[in-house]
Design an enzyme around this catalytic site. Structure first.
Site, PDB file in Angstrom:
ATOM      1  N   HIS A  57      10.227  51.765  18.142  1.00 26.33           N
ATOM      2  CA  HIS A  57      11.081  50.472  18.122  1.00 26.33           C
ATOM      3  C   HIS A  57      10.557  49.506  18.851  1.00 26.33           C
ATOM      4  O   HIS A  57       9.433  49.590  19.351  1.00 26.33           O
ATOM      5  CB  HIS A  57      12.337  50.957  18.558  1.00 26.33           C
ATOM      6  N   HIS A  59      11.318  47.423  21.292  1.00 23.81           N
ATOM      7  CA  HIS A  59      11.539  47.254  22.730  1.00 23.81           C
ATOM      8  C   HIS A  59      10.081  46.938  23.374  1.00 23.81           C
ATOM      9  O   HIS A  59       9.128  47.808  23.198  1.00 23.81           O
ATOM     10  CB  HIS A  59      12.275  48.189  23.442  1.00 23.81           C
ATOM     11  N   ASP A  61       8.829  47.793  26.194  1.00 22.86           N
ATOM     12  CA  ASP A  61       8.474  48.656  27.096  1.00 22.86           C
ATOM     13  C   ASP A  61       7.740  49.981  26.118  1.00 22.86           C
ATOM     14  O   ASP A  61       7.523  50.922  26.718  1.00 22.86           O
ATOM     15  CB  ASP A  61       9.478  49.181  28.162  1.00 22.86           C
ATOM     16  N   HIS A  62       7.810  49.900  24.778  1.00 21.73           N
ATOM     17  CA  HIS A  62       7.350  50.606  23.897  1.00 21.73           C
ATOM     18  C   HIS A  62       6.214  50.181  23.228  1.00 21.73           C
ATOM     19  O   HIS A  62       5.379  50.824  22.529  1.00 21.73           O
ATOM     20  CB  HIS A  62       8.330  51.184  23.077  1.00 21.73           C
ATOM     21  N   HIS A 115      20.328  52.504  18.959  1.00 19.44           N
ATOM     22  CA  HIS A 115      19.676  51.912  20.176  1.00 19.44           C
ATOM     23  C   HIS A 115      19.082  50.471  19.821  1.00 19.44           C
ATOM     24  O   HIS A 115      19.416  49.539  20.419  1.00 19.44           O
ATOM     25  CB  HIS A 115      18.633  52.881  20.589  1.00 19.44           C
ATOM     26  N   HIS A 172      11.422  58.162  27.684  1.00 18.60           N
ATOM     27  CA  HIS A 172      11.467  58.087  29.029  1.00 18.60           C
ATOM     28  C   HIS A 172      11.760  59.349  30.112  1.00 18.60           C
ATOM     29  O   HIS A 172      12.188  60.332  29.393  1.00 18.60           O
ATOM     30  CB  HIS A 172      12.666  57.146  29.344  1.00 18.60           C
TER      31      HIS A 172
END
Ligand SMILES: [Zn+2]
Length: 256
Positions: A57, A59, A61-62, A115, A172
């Site tokens: 996805h 975001h 942090d990915h 999400h 995570h």
């Protein structure tokens, strides 16, 4: 087609990138790209080159490592079609109907919105492993940022319907925090108590709590257990549909 060597690479505060290395072809893939430096170091340590990146996805942090990894290795970058405009550097987009593979291993794409609206999950049926990004965590689930609780429940149900011996890898290392919440919801659950003990020992030793398995999660993760009579009674939702029990659990976790 050989079995994968699998490495969990801790990135940023609590993210994971998972590296899959297929020894016969020598090909390596990364699931998500939180941080290029950490991923490059893990690859260099093993003498691996990165061929493919699979993104769950949009975001940051990915995805923050995509540009540097793509430039350095010439890796292809696969991600959800529905988020193509929000993930820079994609070279291939996927939907649930895409026929996808890596090093001759079949990958089924599950559309798991909630999400984020385009979130996808990568399931490797021949390897009994699933990469759920920020949809399903061990002992928890992702926050419902862009979708609604009912949508998230449907997505989580798709993952729960996979074979129980499937190994679960998520985005995570939230398991210990999730365990504390789970124990407030179902403290009588013996399987949960055993998992919490295991998770505490793993974290105390500085080890990942992943992979889990779907069987373990179905026995311990409150977000996969809205049918539990004990949970329903605790929430006062005895007659409610599963998704409403799920929605209440998510609300409570948001405040925990
Ligand atoms: Zn996310």
């Amino acid at each position: 087609m050989g079995a994968f060597d699998i490495v969990l690479v801790p990135c940023l505060t609590d993210n994971y990138c998972v590296l899959l290395h297929e020894p016969i072809s020598g090909e390596t893939a990364a699931i998500d790209a939180p941080n290029a430096a950490a991923i490059k170091a893990a690859l260099a340590e093993r003498g691996w080159r990165l061929n493919h990146i699979f993104i769950t996805h949009h975001h940051t942090d990915h995805t923050a490592g995509i540009a540097e990894l793509k430039a350095f290795y010439g890796a292809s970058v696969t991600g959800p079609e529905a988020e193509a405009d929000r993930i820079p550097g994609l070279t291939r987009v996927v939907t649930a109907s895409t026929h996808l593979s890596f090093a001759e291993h079949v990958i089924n794409v599950l559309e798991t919105p909630g999400h984020t609206l385009g979130h996808v999950t990568y399931f490797f049926p021949d390897d009994a492993m699933v990469f759920t990004g920020d949809t399903l965590f061990s002992l928890g689930c992702g926050r419902v940022f862009e979708g609604e609780a009912h949508m998230m429940w449907e997505s989580i149900s798709k993952i729960a319907a996979l074979p129980g011996d499937t190994n679960l890898y998520c985005g995570h290392e939230y398991t210990l925090n999730n365990a504390r919440f789970a124990m407030t919801i179902e403290p009588e659950n013996e399987a949960l108590k055993a998992r919490v003990t295991e998770v505490e020992a793993l974290r105390a030793a500085g080890k990942p709590t992943l992979p889990s398995t779907l069987n373990v999660e179905k026995a311990t993760n409150p977000f996969l257990r809205p049918q539990s009579r004990i949970i329903r009674a605790r929430l006062g939702l005895e007659g409610a549909p599963d998704w409403q029990v799920f929605a209440r659990l998510r609300q409570l976790k948001n405040k925990a």
